[in-house]
Enzyme design. Structure first.
Site, PDB file in Angstrom:
ATOM      1  N   LYS A 544       0.954  -1.408  -0.559  1.00  0.00           N
ATOM      2  CA  LYS A 544       0.426  -0.254   0.019  1.00  0.00           C
ATOM      3  C   LYS A 544       0.594   0.972   0.055  1.00  0.00           C
ATOM      4  CE  LYS A 544      -1.769  -1.613   4.429  1.00  0.00           C
ATOM      5  NZ  LYS A 544      -3.223  -1.775   3.854  1.00  0.00           N
ATOM      6  N   ARG A 545       0.310   1.956   0.242  1.00  0.00           N
ATOM      7  CA  ARG A 545       1.238   3.371  -0.073  1.00  0.00           C
ATOM      8  C   ARG A 545       2.018   3.599   1.204  1.00  0.00           C
ATOM      9  NH1 ARG A 545       1.448   7.031  -4.593  1.00  0.00           N
ATOM     10  NH2 ARG A 545       2.479   8.914  -2.953  1.00  0.00           N
ATOM     11  N   LYS A 550      -0.261   4.305   7.889  1.00  0.00           N
ATOM     12  CA  LYS A 550      -0.530   2.610   7.626  1.00  0.00           C
ATOM     13  C   LYS A 550       0.343   2.062   8.567  1.00  0.00           C
ATOM     14  CE  LYS A 550      -1.926   3.818   3.067  1.00  0.00           C
ATOM     15  NZ  LYS A 550      -3.475   3.070   3.025  1.00  0.00           N
ATOM     16  N   THR A 652      -8.579  -0.896   0.585  1.00  0.00           N
ATOM     17  CA  THR A 652      -9.499  -1.672  -0.262  1.00  0.00           C
ATOM     18  C   THR A 652      -8.960  -2.722  -0.748  1.00  0.00           C
ATOM     19  OG1 THR A 652      -8.355  -0.523  -2.467  1.00  0.00           O
ATOM     20  CG2 THR A 652     -11.031  -0.191  -1.292  1.00  0.00           C
ATOM     21  N   LYS A 656      -9.464  -7.488  -1.535  1.00  0.00           N
ATOM     22  CA  LYS A 656      -8.511  -8.279  -2.091  1.00  0.00           C
ATOM     23  C   LYS A 656      -7.279  -9.552  -1.939  1.00  0.00           C
ATOM     24  CE  LYS A 656      -7.018  -3.860  -4.935  1.00  0.00           C
ATOM     25  NZ  LYS A 656      -6.001  -2.582  -5.098  1.00  0.00           N
TER      26      LYS A 656
HETATM   27  C1  LIG Z   1      -5.201  -1.631  -3.690  1.00  0.00           C
HETATM   28  C2  LIG Z   1      -4.721  -1.049  -3.953  1.00  0.00           C
HETATM   29  C3  LIG Z   1      -4.354   0.276  -3.578  1.00  0.00           C
HETATM   30  C4  LIG Z   1      -4.898  -0.077  -2.227  1.00  0.00           C
HETATM   31  O1  LIG Z   1      -4.933  -0.160  -1.478  1.00  0.00           O
HETATM   32  P1  LIG Z   1      -4.524  -0.084   0.427  1.00  0.00           P
HETATM   33  O2  LIG Z   1      -4.412  -1.223   1.291  1.00  0.00           O
HETATM   34  O3  LIG Z   1      -6.233  -0.146   0.653  1.00  0.00           O
HETATM   35  O4  LIG Z   1      -4.209   1.058   0.922  1.00  0.00           O
HETATM   36  C5  LIG Z   1      -2.836   0.420  -3.760  1.00  0.00           C
HETATM   37  N1  LIG Z   1      -2.667   0.236  -4.835  1.00  0.00           N
HETATM   38  C6  LIG Z   1      -2.546  -0.349  -5.811  1.00  0.00           C
HETATM   39  C7  LIG Z   1      -1.821  -0.315  -6.813  1.00  0.00           C
HETATM   40  C8  LIG Z   1      -3.472  -1.041  -4.921  1.00  0.00           C
HETATM   41  O5  LIG Z   1      -4.181  -2.118  -6.610  1.00  0.00           O
END
Ligand SMILES: *Cc1c(COP(=O)(O)O)cnc(C)c1O
Length: 815
Positions: A544-545, A550, A652, A656
């Site tokens: 994630k970022r 986070k 999100t 996944k």
């Molecule tokens: C789904 C997704 C995110 C979001 O990740 P989070 O863990 O919900 O912050 C960020 N970057 C990419 C490339 C993603 O596919």
């Protein structure tokens, strides 16, 4: 649905190759094969890709400053249902489809979750048969490519349009639109009526580039329209009569060209952080104005009654970046359509809806009045008028001046964009239950108390076609073998997998599929980094970022703690683990970049320490993006969702991972709360402060990281490692991270949650030893992930927001 025989396809492909490149197939490059294939597919869908249905059904326009699409070839083939015949046809022509799929560019026109959500929503709108289109910006440079040099992040420009054009786009010069910046605005009397005159403005042309968004086997093809900024062409249809005159010097002409082209040049690389720069405001108005004018033009073309705009058009704004949709629509209704304020306002407020994405103060957009006044003089006048009327409404209702000040759209010389959105739309939604509750009870309480009927929750979702069917074909195949095909269009059917939770055969298959996906990822890691990771180890993933909230740092502290334990007790019996990170930091976010450097230094230390002997590996994969996510997520055993409670609006990637059978290690934040509601604490690992505890700490203080540091010696040792030379090749970055924890009192409660996190990680490790228990848990996660399909989310937007009370699109009212 489209059908094409292998034979027909081959003929088509060959003649397309001649018409585009005038050469035989076997002499063409990979790139040319890809272009020809995309061109054939575009032809196949051309008839279904109609411009608009506005006269027959209500249309949704989703405005977002980012769309993080990912590669399109595979998902287009999947949705069209032609993958097999095309794969076979290409094979007979000597072309490997997988090579083409892998060589496609991944357009990085977004930062992270917000942009990816917009892309998942486009996929779902098309797939549930909704006429819903996206408006955004065709950035010449997307999010930078990340490289590590000596463990530090280095940003490389993402020049994704190397061939000048994108494979899937179609440019439509006849639909270009004029957008006006700066200039002078005044009122002139014409036949007894006051007319708004805008003179000496800087004209910018918005050129539309359309990308088809193909629904899953249902004949829908919607449009993502991305605008490119250009100097108006000579044959540009719209008049620029009152524009500033640029016929002066050569230098002036060059400056003007630069001014126009700069607007769509580059995506701002900030995630959940407000930049406040003039160019960003230009970008925001540029795509909003082009989009709103485009909608208005279509609407007028069909000779529809302007007073019924809200019955035919729903405009949705993804966070506040497109908030200027409000004054722009007002401007058109007032200045062009000639409506009264009340008429225009009634239409606007019934057309626009808004999603809030964050409660973090640093992400809230506030534009200086002076900046907007100069750049967008007419728009500012309208915002000022909206504020004046809003204040008079508030004053008639409340006497608490502090409350009125908090709700005011303009305050302290700034325009508060969230307040503008809430005051001017009929729907305000959060993105997960907890987030919406926090909006209603804390952050936007004044507004909720005032207009509770505007507020609603729409828990985010993900396109299961990309994130499960396409990214994890083997798992997808197993699911279909067990429960049939229906889950592909109705993910709630996944629930039937629970019938197999005690079927060891199925659990073995699940284990095998996960192992195979781990091998694929291990091979990538070996190829790229020459690091040998064991696919039998637990793959523990945080992608994630990079953001302090986070808490990649919390993950790291646990890794360091484990490392010390192994050093203290080399024969310790621990389940081998591979910790995998992927994260870009905003280039200006110094602490985030320091955290990257620290993780990379620790990875080097651990991976090269013979005493660890394969018990622990740490890999930081460069340049995380959609394509890498598709490789990494299906290979994960553990999903790290460890944000400081209350800070992650939804998340999100948690969805996944769950859909791909990873077990979630989580705080009760964002949509993790809803994962917990579905599967219970026995099917995930929970730790950390509750939302209430975090809020109370923040309100009353009472947390002292330094006290904790002095009382917990294990923690102290790990924190001291940051500055005592224990981690080789680490300089000022270690000190910076140390200071964030100790000197600045650990804003995100990393140390506060560290012990409980360690406890939860220990329990997880124990469970992994029991193979069937682990795989059963994995199965239960997959079986309950159906609610997180963005098809569900989009149907809820339709039912509760866009088609609420509409006689057209009754379908979505019934859901
Ligand atoms: C789904 C997704 C995110 C979001 O990740 P989070 O863990 O919900 O912050 C960020 N970057 C990419 C490339 C993603 O596919």
């Amino acid at each position: 649905m489209i059908t094409i025989s292998k034979r027909k396809f081959k003929q088509y492909f060959e003649s397309k190759m001649y018409s585009l490149y005038a050469q035989p197939i076997n002499e063409a490059s990979n790139e040319q094969h890809l272009n020809v294939l995309a061109s054939v597919l575009k032809d196949l869908i051309a008839k279904k890709w109609v411009d608009t249905k506005i006269d027959t059904e209500k249309e949704v326009y989703y405005f977002s400053i980012e769309f993080l699409l990912g590669r399109q070839l595979k998902s287009n083939l999947l949705n069209l249902g032609v993958e097999n015949s095309i794969r076979e046809g290409l094979k007979e022509l000597g072309i490997n489809l997988d090579d083409l799929i892998q060589s496609e560019v991944d357009p990085a026109l977004g930062n992270g979750g917000l942009g990816r959500l917009a892309a998942c929503f486009l996929d779902s709108m098309a797939s549930v048969g909704m006429s819903g289109h996206g408006y955004g910006i065709r950035y010449k440079y997307g999010l930078f490519k990340q490289k590590f040099v000596n463990g530090c992040q280095v940003e490389v420009p993402d020049n994704w349009l190397t061939q000048g054009n994108y494979l899937w786009e179609v440019v439509r010069p006849n639909k270009a639109i004029l957008v006006k910046f700066e200039g002078d605005v005044y009122l002139e009397e014409h036949d007894g009526n006051l007319k708004v005159i805008h003179k000496n403005y800087i004209p910018v042309m918005a050129m539309p580039y359309d990308i088809p968004i193909i629904g899953y086997r249902n004949n829908s093809v919607n449009t993502l329209r991305l605008w490119k900024s250009e100097i108006p062409r000579r044959d540009f249809g719209q008049t620029t009569a009152n524009a500033k005159n640029y016929s002066g010097s050569y230098e002036e002409a060059l400056n003007y060209k630069y001014y126009t082209e700069e607007i769509s040049q580059v995506l701002y690389p900030n995630d959940s952080n407000y930049a406040g720069r003039l160019l960003r405001l230009k970008q925001e108005y540029f795509f909003v104005s082009a989009g709103i004018q485009d909608i208005y033009r279509k609407y007028k073309k069909h000779k529809l009654n302007i007073h019924e705009l809200h019955k035919k058009v729903a405009i949705h704004i993804n966070d506040t970046h497109p908030a200027l949709c409000v004054p722009e629509l007002m401007r058109i209704l007032l200045d062009i359509e000639g409506l009264s304020w009340d008429e225009a306002w009634n239409i606007t407020i019934n057309t626009i809806s808004y999603t809030n994405h964050t409660i973090m103060a640093e992400a809230m957009e506030k534009w200086p009045v002076e900046m907007m006044k100069k750049l967008l003089p007419r728009i500012y006048m309208i915002v000022e008028e909206i504020n004046k009327r809003y204040l008079s409404y508030l004053n008639s209702k409340y006497s608490d001046q502090n409350k009125i000040r908090r709700m005011s759209i303009i305050n302290n010389g700034n325009i508060n964009m969230a307040n503008l959105c809430i005051a001017s739309s009929y729907s305000v939604n959060g993105v997960a239950k907890l987030h919406t509750t926090l909006l209603e009870k804390e952050v936007l309480k004044d507004f909720y108390d005032d207009t509770p009927y505007k507020f609603n929750n729409k828990t985010n979702g993900i396109a299961h076609r990309r994130w499960l069917m396409s990214a994890n074909p083997e798992l997808s195949g197993l699911i279909t073998n067990l429960i049939g095909e229906e889950w592909k269009t109705d993910t709630f059917k996944l629930k039937e997998l629970e019938n197999y939770k005690n079927d060891n055969h199925v659990l073995d298959r699940l284990d095998e599929i996960k192992y195979n996906n781990k091998v694929l990822l291990s091979n990538y890691i070996m190829d790229k980094y020459d690091i040998d990771v064991d696919p039998n180890s637990i793959f523990d993933v945080q992608v994630k970022r990079l953001h302090a909230y986070k808490r990649q740092l919390l993950n790291l502290i646990n890794i360091m703690t484990l490392y010390h334990k192994i050093l203290d007790n080399p024969d310790m019996d621990i389940e081998p683990r591979t910790f995998i990170f992927g994260a870009k930091a905003a280039p200006g976010y110094y602490l985030a970049k320091c955290i990257i450097k620290v993780i990379n230094s620790v990875a080097d230390l651990i991976n090269n320490d013979p005493r660890v002997r394969g018990k622990l590996k740490v890999v930081f994969i460069e340049n995380y993006g959609v394509s890498l996510a598709e490789l990494i997520i299906p290979a994960a055993n553990v999903s790290e969702q460890i944000s400081t409670t209350t800070k992650e609006a939804s998340g999100t990637s948690n969805m996944k991972f769950m859909m791909n059978g990873a077990i979630t290690m989580a705080t009760l934040d964002g949509a993790n709360v809803e994962i917990h509601e579905l599967i219970g604490k026995e099917n995930m690992f929970l730790f950390g402060l509750t939302a209430e505890e975090v809020l109370n700490y923040n309100k009353n203080g009472g947390y002292s990281s330094i006290d904790l540091y002095h009382t917990d010696l294990g923690l102290k040792q790990v924190v001291d490692d940051l500055i005592n030379g224990f981690i080789p090749n680490l300089g000022k970055e270690g000190r910076e991270v140390y200071d964030s924890l100790i000197t600045y009192n650990d804003e995100y409660f990393v140390l506060r949650d560290a012990k409980d996190y360690e406890r939860a990680q220990r329990e997880l490790s124990e469970l992994y030893k029991k193979k069937y228990d682990w795989n059963r848990m994995s199965l239960i996660n997959i079986a309950n992930s159906g609610v997180f399909s963005s098809d569900r989310t989009i149907k809820e937007y339709g039912r509760d927001i866009w088609f609420r009370g509409c006689e057209i699109n009754e379908e979505f009212n019934k859901l």
